[in-house]
Every structure is written in C-alpha cells, then in structure tokens.
Enzyme design. Sequence first.
Site, mmCIF file in Angstrom:
data_model
loop_
_atom_site.group_PDB
_atom_site.id
_atom_site.type_symbol
_atom_site.label_atom_id
_atom_site.label_comp_id
_atom_site.label_asym_id
_atom_site.label_seq_id
_atom_site.Cartn_x
_atom_site.Cartn_y
_atom_site.Cartn_z
ATOM 1 N N LEU A 71 0.799 -1.229 0.000
ATOM 2 C CA LEU A 71 0.000 0.000 0.000
ATOM 3 C C LEU A 71 0.835 1.284 0.000
ATOM 4 O O LEU A 71 0.458 2.287 0.596
ATOM 5 C CB LEU A 71 -0.995 0.014 1.173
ATOM 6 C CG LEU A 71 -2.150 -0.980 1.012
ATOM 7 C CD1 LEU A 71 -2.940 -1.115 2.309
ATOM 8 C CD2 LEU A 71 -3.099 -0.550 -0.098
ATOM 9 N N CYS A 107 -6.756 -5.616 2.279
ATOM 10 C CA CYS A 107 -5.416 -5.768 1.715
ATOM 11 C C CYS A 107 -4.653 -6.836 2.492
ATOM 12 O O CYS A 107 -4.495 -6.726 3.699
ATOM 13 C CB CYS A 107 -4.619 -4.467 1.734
ATOM 14 S SG CYS A 107 -2.971 -4.725 1.030
#
Lengths: 267, 310
Positions: B80, B137
């Site tokens: 990320l 995620c």
Amino acid sequence: MIQERVQVRYNTIECSGYYRMGLTCHSDYRRAKPGQFVMLRVVDGMNPLLRRPFSIHRLIRSSAGAVEGLEILYKVVGTGTERLADCRRGDGLNLLGPLGRPFSLPERPAQVFIAAGGIGVAPMYFLTETLQKKGFDISSCVVFIGGRSKDDLLCMNDFFAIGVKTVNITTDDGTAGEQDVVTGPIERAVKEGRPDVIYACGPLPMLRATARMARRYDIPCQISIETMMGCGIGACLGCAVSAAGGGDKYLHACVDGPVFNAADIDL
Amino acid sequence: MAFESEATPDLTTNIAGVLLDNPVMTASGTFGYGREYSQLVDLNRLGAIVVKGLSLAPAKGNPPPRIAETPCGMLNAIGLENVGFDVFVEKKLPYLKTLSTPTWVNIYGKTIEEYSTLARRVDGVEGIAGIELNISCPNVKVGGVAFGVDEEMAFEVVRAVRQQTGRPLMVKLSPNVTDITRIAQSAVDAGADALSLINTITGMAIDIHRRRSKIANITGGLSGPAIKPVALRMVWQVAQMSSVPVVGIGGIATAEDALEFLIAGAAAVQIGTANFVDPGCAVRVVDGIRKYMIDHGIGRLTELIGTLET
C-alpha cells in the site's frame, strides 16, 4: 508513450542464447533516448501474463534518416524470452514505449567510460551512437565489456564499427580477454586517466562494484538497473528501488529509472 | 426511434448513488492516480477511476522484490505504498477533477480511528464521488485485512466510517475468508452502500534454487485471469444475498469476462491487473459490452444484471 501493434522485422541469434530482434515502431520513437526501454508482450494470451522490459538497443533508420523500427537485444532466461526467441519475421507483438528516464549526456566534450556486463550491453550501443551523433569524439571513448564466458560477450565489433578505438574484454573464466571482473580494467584505466563520467549496465554485483569504485575516485556514474517490473509506467509500484541513505520512500525503476545516478540509490 | 435506442444502448449503472456512464471502473492499485495512463487511455471513457489505496500519512510500502509472475497471474505485496491523503488532494486530485469520469478514493487505516479520520477528511473534499473502503489488503501487517476477515470487526469499521461521511460508501471485501457472504452482510448492516469484490487471494511462489519466497513479504496477493473463476463464484454468492449493488473484480481482461460478472449479478466491474498488461483494456471492455448489448437486443444494462439462469 505509445501502445501499438508492431511486427517482427527480424529475430536472429547473436550468439548462444542471445538474440537480436528488430521491430517496427511508430515514427515518434525518433524522440527515444538512450537508456529508455520498451515493454513487450511476448504472447497475445494470458500466459505468461506480464510484459517484459527491454532496453532500446538502437533505432532502425531509413536511408533518409527516418525511424522505421527499433532493435532489442535479449538473453533467453525464462518462459517469456523463450517465446520471444520463437518469433519469426512478420509476427505481431504488442509494444509499449518509449519509457523511463534516459542516460543524461555530458554537456561538453568529455572522457566517457562505458561498462557493460553480459546483456547489459543492450542500452550501450544506442548511447554510444547518440554521443557520436551529438559530436562527441567517440575514438576517445573507452568501452569495457565483461561476461561469464566468451559466449556472453556481445557487440564488440559494433563498437569498433562506429569508431570506438578501445574495447576492453574480460571474462570470469578467462575464455576471452582478461580473466577478471569488468571493474578490474576500469579501475586500472581510471588510475591512468580519470574519466568525466562512467555509464554502466549489467548484473547487480557488477553495478555495485562499479558504483563503489566511482565513488572512491569521485567520478559521476550513471547506472541502468534491471528489476522485476509489472506495468512500466509507474502504476503498479512493483519495481521499488531503495534510495541512498534509506529515506522515507522508495524510488521506482520504471519512472525514476531505469537509469539512476549511482549515488542516489542503495544497490 | 426503437432502432436508435437499440443502436445506442444505455450502459449507465448506479453504484451507491453515483451514476456511471458505463459499468467499467479501474481497480485500486492498478491505475495509479489516473494520470499515469493519460497518454494511453481516453480516461473520460471509463465508468469510474478508483485510485491507489490512500492512508492518512504517506506510506513507504514493502521492500522489494514486490511482485512475481505466476501462471495467468501475478503475486504482489506492494504494501500500500501511497502519497498520503493530503498530497493526493493537493497534487493528484486537481487533474482527476478535470475529467468527466467520477473518482473514487480507496482508503485504509491501521485502526478504526484512522479509518474514521480519513472518512471525515474525504467528506470535506470536493471532486470525490465516493469512498471504497479497503478492509481487505493482505499485504499490510496491521489493519487492512484484519478488519476484512472478521464479521464483528468489519461491522465496527464500516459503522465508524459511515458515521463520519455522507459520501457513497463501497466496501471492498477479502476472498480470504470461509464465507464471504457473512462479511458482506456485516458491511451492509453497518451501512455500506455498495460492495466490491474480490481483493487478491493470498498466495506464495518460491525460488527453489535460493529456497526463498519470490517476494520479500513471503506471501502476496494473487491477481489476474487465474483468479477469475473464484471471483465470479463469490460475486454470484454475494449478489444473491446483498441488498446493495455489487461491483465485480477479479481477473477481468475482456468484455466476455465482464459480461460473466454482470450476468452473475454485478452492477459494475473493475479492471485490475489487465491494466498493466494492456492499458487499453478497460475501454475495449466498454466497447465489447456495448456490442454485446446491440447484438442481443438489450437496451439497458440493468436488463442484463443478475440474469443468470439456474
């Protein structure tokens, strides 16, 4: 930056395991610069999925000078390059480019060292040719080519053909040239006369040694690195490269590179 | 007039109150902040752009190697990496605002407080059509997927965000669960306006010569055509029980792929990994859907959604 369907003009064996492929391309590649790369889809299907990055080895020009294609040099290392090696004249491939930050060229006449390890010679011919076109005295340029064995040495004659006078050869196994790593003769040459810049491309240990040596002698050094790459345009962020001194963010080989000042990254 | 409406079918679709010109969005993490693709794609032809997952502060991401290729797919553990919400608003959003295509921001936090703060910040910014809440995620150690695999935590984080924002709220679900419909129900109960699925499937690839994982994070998220059948099955399951629109994601690379998701019940789709391989993919999918509708005499996209015969 153009995504286009192109055709294979030729795909010939350079030496064992190494190929030279000519592709048609858009005339806008006349603006392509040495050190830049292209992303090539090796199949139309989904396996292998990702495009492969290749340095532009040189531009193919018509007799009138218009860009009619480009050439890549590649080594067969896996599924993708195996597929590429099977391509024949007239086959269609999907090309994306030109991409990335190029080598920056000296502003004034300069003593240039060019160091290439194995397939790392790929961007160096385009670089040398461009220096020549810009009026640099190519005969003073010194090229160092290294490889594991004599079969991993590419393009020596191409450099002589455009006017380079000195090409140093090294191999790991001593089957051609001097048995040494490429940084051996570079360092000796540096001691004889410090160059204004060193350009290098090759495997990581070679780049590391070259960068370290350049730092020791305080010589500007630009290196072109190879990493795993997903998209080639700064979207996937898969090709992270550590910045020198750590820092709070990564650089990315596709948009911040593939050419970096050696001092800017942590190899 | 009948001829005319057949020739120009209505591809619009309503996702959480945002009317999209067509059902093809670009998936978070595969399309940067839009501009990366501007030389290659007519961005105004996309249904929507979902930007790279944003956190409150800039995030450095995981060490390399971050990606590995696998059969018909790829593993990633980018971690990320992003510029942070403030830089996004200052540097990236102004360009996106020049487009007619709506921008969705994908946001994630490490704690419920971070999620809430981000949602509140989004609420005060013009030019953001909606929020895609990333609770899925697999590549960050805290937050992210931790919220996406537990029904109660999913409920808590979605509710907290819902309380902070009136913006359309789409929750992106993880496939790395036993029963995705239970997480979906929690998100809807907590106030989600739409659901998007699937995020990547946790996977691995090993370099047998070095006996090391091919990615530094050891595990990564699998994406690409390899995951399409799994994604399609999950979208179908969730679409059957969900009272809010479902956006299908997972291995879509052609109009045929997208049509499968629409028939399974997705009100829109997102193109992800295929953007890396073929930047022109999303626009071709739009054209392919339109052609299919013309060929099959379908005037409105809504007539197609969820029409799977069983």
